[in-house]
Design an enzyme around this catalytic site. Structure first.
Site, PDB file in Angstrom:
ATOM      1  N   ARG A  91      96.748  97.600  86.950  1.00 58.89           N
ATOM      2  CA  ARG A  91      95.653  98.573  86.972  1.00 58.89           C
ATOM      3  C   ARG A  91      95.141  98.702  88.404  1.00 58.89           C
ATOM      4  NH1 ARG A  91      91.885  97.618  81.708  1.00 58.89           N
ATOM      5  NH2 ARG A  91      91.017  99.617  82.335  1.00 58.89           N
ATOM      6  N   PRO A  92      95.859  99.504  89.212  1.00 59.20           N
ATOM      7  CA  PRO A  92      95.475  99.650  90.613  1.00 59.20           C
ATOM      8  C   PRO A  92      94.148 100.405  90.767  1.00 59.20           C
ATOM      9  CG  PRO A  92      97.276 101.145  90.069  1.00 59.20           C
ATOM     10  CD  PRO A  92      97.027 100.320  88.849  1.00 59.20           C
ATOM     11  N   ILE A  93      93.566 100.339  91.975  1.00 60.45           N
ATOM     12  CA  ILE A  93      92.343 101.102  92.240  1.00 60.45           C
ATOM     13  C   ILE A  93      92.532 101.998  93.470  1.00 60.45           C
ATOM     14  CG2 ILE A  93      90.690  99.554  91.102  1.00 60.45           C
ATOM     15  CD1 ILE A  93      90.009  98.469  93.935  1.00 60.45           C
ATOM     16  N   ASP A  94      93.791 102.370  93.718  1.00 63.38           N
ATOM     17  CA  ASP A  94      94.076 103.204  94.893  1.00 63.38           C
ATOM     18  C   ASP A  94      93.323 104.540  94.847  1.00 63.38           C
ATOM     19  OD1 ASP A  94      95.830 103.506  92.630  1.00 63.38           O
ATOM     20  OD2 ASP A  94      96.983 104.966  93.785  1.00 63.38           O
ATOM     21  N   LEU A  95      93.130 105.100  93.658  1.00 62.44           N
ATOM     22  CA  LEU A  95      92.466 106.406  93.572  1.00 62.44           C
ATOM     23  C   LEU A  95      90.985 106.284  93.927  1.00 62.44           C
ATOM     24  CD1 LEU A  95      94.126 107.773  90.292  1.00 62.44           C
ATOM     25  CD2 LEU A  95      94.885 107.989  92.654  1.00 62.44           C
TER      26      LEU A  95
ATOM     27  N   ARG B  37      86.998  94.490  84.866  1.00 58.65           N
ATOM     28  CA  ARG B  37      87.495  95.468  85.824  1.00 58.65           C
ATOM     29  C   ARG B  37      86.441  96.524  86.182  1.00 58.65           C
ATOM     30  NH1 ARG B  37      91.947  98.500  87.754  1.00 58.65           N
ATOM     31  NH2 ARG B  37      91.221 100.632  87.570  1.00 58.65           N
TER      32      ARG B  37
ATOM     33  N   LYS C  78      79.932 101.133  75.372  1.00 64.98           N
ATOM     34  CA  LYS C  78      80.187 100.218  76.501  1.00 64.98           C
ATOM     35  C   LYS C  78      80.598 101.013  77.746  1.00 64.98           C
ATOM     36  CE  LYS C  78      84.334  98.016  76.737  1.00 64.98           C
ATOM     37  NZ  LYS C  78      84.993  98.255  78.036  1.00 64.98           N
ATOM     38  N   ASN C  79      81.512 101.966  77.556  1.00 63.96           N
ATOM     39  CA  ASN C  79      82.068 102.655  78.723  1.00 63.96           C
ATOM     40  C   ASN C  79      81.111 103.681  79.325  1.00 63.96           C
ATOM     41  OD1 ASN C  79      84.253 101.044  78.414  1.00 63.96           O
ATOM     42  ND2 ASN C  79      85.661 102.649  77.696  1.00 63.96           N
TER      43      ASN C  79
ATOM     44  N   ASP D 290      92.547 103.897  73.970  1.00 59.21           N
ATOM     45  CA  ASP D 290      91.805 102.775  73.389  1.00 59.21           C
ATOM     46  C   ASP D 290      91.876 102.768  71.861  1.00 59.21           C
ATOM     47  OD1 ASP D 290      91.135 101.915  75.883  1.00 59.21           O
ATOM     48  OD2 ASP D 290      89.050 102.552  75.819  1.00 59.21           O
TER      49      ASP D 290
ATOM     50  N   ILE E 167      99.211 106.066  79.040  1.00 59.02           N
ATOM     51  CA  ILE E 167      98.189 105.688  80.039  1.00 59.02           C
ATOM     52  C   ILE E 167      98.450 104.303  80.632  1.00 59.02           C
ATOM     53  CG2 ILE E 167      95.705 105.353  80.468  1.00 59.02           C
ATOM     54  CD1 ILE E 167      96.353 108.225  79.833  1.00 59.02           C
TER      55      ILE E 167
ATOM     56  N   ARG F 104      83.654  91.467  74.158  1.00 60.70           N
ATOM     57  CA  ARG F 104      83.477  92.346  75.325  1.00 60.70           C
ATOM     58  C   ARG F 104      83.056  93.751  74.906  1.00 60.70           C
ATOM     59  NH1 ARG F 104      88.441  93.375  78.089  1.00 60.70           N
ATOM     60  NH2 ARG F 104      87.009  94.783  79.101  1.00 60.70           N
TER      61      ARG F 104
ATOM     62  N   CYS G 116      95.338  93.079  84.317  1.00 59.45           N
ATOM     63  CA  CYS G 116      94.795  92.669  83.027  1.00 59.45           C
ATOM     64  C   CYS G 116      95.861  92.796  81.967  1.00 59.45           C
ATOM     65  CB  CYS G 116      93.560  93.460  82.668  1.00 59.45           C
ATOM     66  SG  CYS G 116      93.942  94.942  81.815  1.00 59.45           S
TER      67      CYS G 116
HETATM   68  C1  UD1 Z   1      88.612 103.502  81.417  1.00 60.23           C
HETATM   69  C2  UD1 Z   1      88.017 102.756  80.239  1.00 60.23           C
HETATM   70  C3  UD1 Z   1      89.119 102.144  79.381  1.00 60.23           C
HETATM   71  C4  UD1 Z   1      90.122 103.211  78.974  1.00 60.23           C
HETATM   72  C5  UD1 Z   1      90.620 103.995  80.195  1.00 60.23           C
HETATM   73  C6  UD1 Z   1      91.495 105.182  79.836  1.00 60.23           C
HETATM   74  C7  UD1 Z   1      85.911 101.976  81.158  1.00 60.23           C
HETATM   75  C8  UD1 Z   1      85.077 100.810  81.584  1.00 60.23           C
HETATM   76  N1  UD1 Z   1      87.175 101.693  80.745  1.00 60.23           N
HETATM   77  O1  UD1 Z   1      89.324 102.533  82.191  1.00 60.23           O
HETATM   78  O2  UD1 Z   1      88.526 101.581  78.223  1.00 60.23           O
HETATM   79  O3  UD1 Z   1      91.231 102.599  78.363  1.00 60.23           O
HETATM   80  O4  UD1 Z   1      89.490 104.510  80.933  1.00 60.23           O
HETATM   81  O5  UD1 Z   1      90.833 106.048  78.992  1.00 60.23           O
HETATM   82  O6  UD1 Z   1      85.463 103.108  81.105  1.00 60.23           O
HETATM   83  N2  UD1 Z   1      95.062 104.338  87.802  1.00 60.23           N
HETATM   84  C9  UD1 Z   1      95.703 104.252  89.016  1.00 60.23           C
HETATM   85  N3  UD1 Z   1      94.956 104.119  90.139  1.00 60.23           N
HETATM   86  C10 UD1 Z   1      93.596 104.060  90.103  1.00 60.23           C
HETATM   87  C11 UD1 Z   1      92.940 104.153  88.853  1.00 60.23           C
HETATM   88  C12 UD1 Z   1      93.706 104.290  87.708  1.00 60.23           C
HETATM   89  O7  UD1 Z   1      96.929 104.296  89.101  1.00 60.23           O
HETATM   90  O8  UD1 Z   1      92.966 103.940  91.167  1.00 60.23           O
HETATM   91  C13 UD1 Z   1      95.870 104.466  86.559  1.00 60.23           C
HETATM   92  C14 UD1 Z   1      95.706 103.236  85.655  1.00 60.23           C
HETATM   93  O9  UD1 Z   1      96.579 102.207  86.034  1.00 60.23           O
HETATM   94  C15 UD1 Z   1      96.049 103.802  84.309  1.00 60.23           C
HETATM   95  C16 UD1 Z   1      95.488 105.234  84.389  1.00 60.23           C
HETATM   96  O10 UD1 Z   1      95.342 105.522  85.785  1.00 60.23           O
HETATM   97  O11 UD1 Z   1      97.431 103.866  84.141  1.00 60.23           O
HETATM   98  C17 UD1 Z   1      94.175 105.437  83.685  1.00 60.23           C
HETATM   99  O12 UD1 Z   1      93.215 104.570  84.197  1.00 60.23           O
HETATM  100  P1  UD1 Z   1      91.665 104.939  84.265  1.00 60.23           P
HETATM  101  O13 UD1 Z   1      91.421 106.263  83.621  1.00 60.23           O
HETATM  102  O14 UD1 Z   1      91.216 104.753  85.664  1.00 60.23           O
HETATM  103  O15 UD1 Z   1      91.049 103.810  83.367  1.00 60.23           O
HETATM  104  P2  UD1 Z   1      89.801 102.904  83.664  1.00 60.23           P
HETATM  105  O16 UD1 Z   1      88.743 103.706  84.337  1.00 60.23           O
HETATM  106  O17 UD1 Z   1      90.235 101.637  84.288  1.00 60.23           O
END
Ligand code: UD1
Length: 417
Positions: A121-125, A92, A22-23, A305, A327, A396, A116
């Site tokens: 789960r921010p997207i600032d990065l 997401r 999936k990922n 996961d 995480i 999912r 969620c």
């Molecule tokens: C992806 C996987 C998910 C897995 C996760 C960690 C997909 C579709 N999903 O999720 O199954 O659990 O990797 O291996 O591939 N964070 C921030 N800011 C950001 C982005 C992330 O603070 O802009 C934080 C998140 O809140 C979290 C950590 O970084 O605490 C890891 O998140 P991230 O690696 O981005 O996970 P996803 O890509 O959402």
């Protein structure tokens, strides 16, 4: 209302093929937008999340067809740059379309993705990476507007190796003139799979699987053709199912080298695991043992996961083990449901202390994807009958969990009340 009816407490024996990841499929489907014409994606799992990604492509004017596990995405009539709100709220990973839309159209628009069940789960990065490549990103009343007349490649670093931010940067950088170098990139195998698809489109990308990824952007890309790798978290799920219930199983097409910390932990718990030419074999005949402390982290550490899956195994074993989750800040909610099966788990902050003991069947409710899989694993080990509700979460990420586990010898049925 559908649920899984599980008759637990007996060892498994059988073989099952592991479906595509999936990922990997989600960022690859987003990447299909980068070229004009028809891309072909083989071994694309048929899940509600991949259906959501296909719906986004359709809403953007693409022609999408699925035949079995082969998906064709024809972007010839692509138009627009907005991800539908409903899908952004549901999944997401929709956020990955922002990178490819920016690269292809210089514009992308979406509502803010909701939080969620795993915590904030921010997207600032993601946003900071787009801005570093020259995009303007505005947040107006909960909507994100991304715009770039021209993206330019540059050297940037992520403060944390986020999987999604790494993928989104790779996608946006394909549309940025010159070279982008991304430091502190996530190293998950799914990122290497995305690189493989991008290369099949003619993109110059290298370094996936290491902390530094290099992309030469601005090149005209052509449609790609690619086969998605086997899902390593589904693999971990079936390994943990056999570990918890005991018995012997063969996971066809699975690659244990991508799951080394999970395999090592299960060996410590008393399982035999062997990589064979085209399959992974697991066997547990003796009682489970405690495993000390397991700490989740970015790849190649223990995957977050697989954390709930392992917790279910340890809860059904014996002795005391600890799991530390680094995480996500709220990834132990499923333990409340495991307790209904008699599990002895105490959670304090980011750590769970698990004391293994015999479990009993119960009626429980999945609240998220892998937490739901943990409940199924525990039900297989528990004496008596269980009912697992909340199957929309499991759908999912698992194509047909009941049929796969039945192929491994489990007593499980999808049932409608
Ligand atoms: C992806 C996987 C998910 C897995 C996760 C960690 C997909 C579709 N999903 O999720 O199954 O659990 O990797 O291996 O591939 N964070 C921030 N800011 C950001 C982005 C992330 O603070 O802009 C934080 C998140 O809140 C979290 C950590 O970084 O605490 C890891 O998140 P991230 O690696 O981005 O996970 P996803 O890509 O959402």
């Amino acid at each position: 209302m559908e649920y899984y009816a599980v008759r637990g407490g007996h060892p498994l024996e059988g073989a099952v093929a592991v479906h595509g990841a999936k990922n990997s499929a989600l960022p690859i489907l987003a990447a299909a937008l980068l070229a004009e014409g028809e891309s072909v994606i083989h071994n694309c799992p048929d899940l509600t999340d991949t259906a959501g990604a296909l719906e986004i492509l359709t809403s953007l004017g693409c022609r999408v067809t699925r035949e079995g596990r082969t998906v064709r995405v024809d972007t010839t009539c692509r138009q627009g740059w907005a991800v539908p709100d409903r899908l952004m709220g549901q999944m997401r990973a929709s956020v990955l379309f922002l990178g490819s839309l920016l690269a292809r159209s210089g514009r992308a628009e979406a509502c803010w993705p909701g939080g969620c069940a795993l915590g904030s789960r921010p997207i600032d990065l993601h946003i900071r990476a787009f801005q570093a490549l020259g995009a303007q990103v505005l947040d107006r009343e909960g909507r994100l507007f991304c715009r770039a007349d021209r993206l330019r490649g540059r050297h940037l670093a992520l403060p944390f190796p986020s999987v999604g931010a790494t993928e989104n940067t790779m996608l946006a950088a394909c549309g940025a003139e010159g070279v982008t170098i991304l430091d502190n990139a996530a190293r998950e195998p799914e990122i290497t799979d995305l690189q493989g698809f991008l290369r099949s489109m003619g993109a110059e990308v290298s370094g996936a699987g290491t902390s530094q990824i290099r992309i030469r952007g601005g090149l005209p890309l052509h449609p790609g053709s690619y086969t998605v790798m086997a899902d390593r978290i589904v693999t971990a799920t079936y390994l943990c199912a056999v570990a918890a219930a005991g018995g012997e199983g063969e996971l066809l097409g699975a690659d244990g080298t991508m799951l080394a910390p999970v395999v090592d932990t299960l060996r410590l718990a008393g399982c035999q695991v062997e990589q064979r030419p085209d399959r992974l074999w697991i066997c547990r005949k003796d009682p489970l043992q405690p495993v000390g402390t397991v700490i989740t982290g970015p790849y190649p550490a223990f995957p977050t996961d697989a954390q709930p899956l392992l917790a279910a195994v340890l809860a059904a074993g014996q002795g005391e083990s600890r799991i530390v989750e680094t995480i996500f800040d709220q990834r132990f909610r499923y333990t409340q449901e495991l307790k209904k099966m008699g599990a002895a788990i105490s959670v304090e902050g980011s750590a769970a202390r698990i004391t293994g003991r015999p479990l009993r069947g119960a009626q429980v409710e999945a609240a998220d994807l892998r937490g739901g899989a943990a409940l199924v694993i525990a039900a297989l080990a528990a004496a008596g009958d269980s009912r697992i509700h909340g199957l929309e979460h499991l759908d999912r990420g698992y194509e047909s969990l009941d049929q796969d586990l039945a192929a491994l010898g489990a007593g499980i049925q999808r049932t409608t009340r």
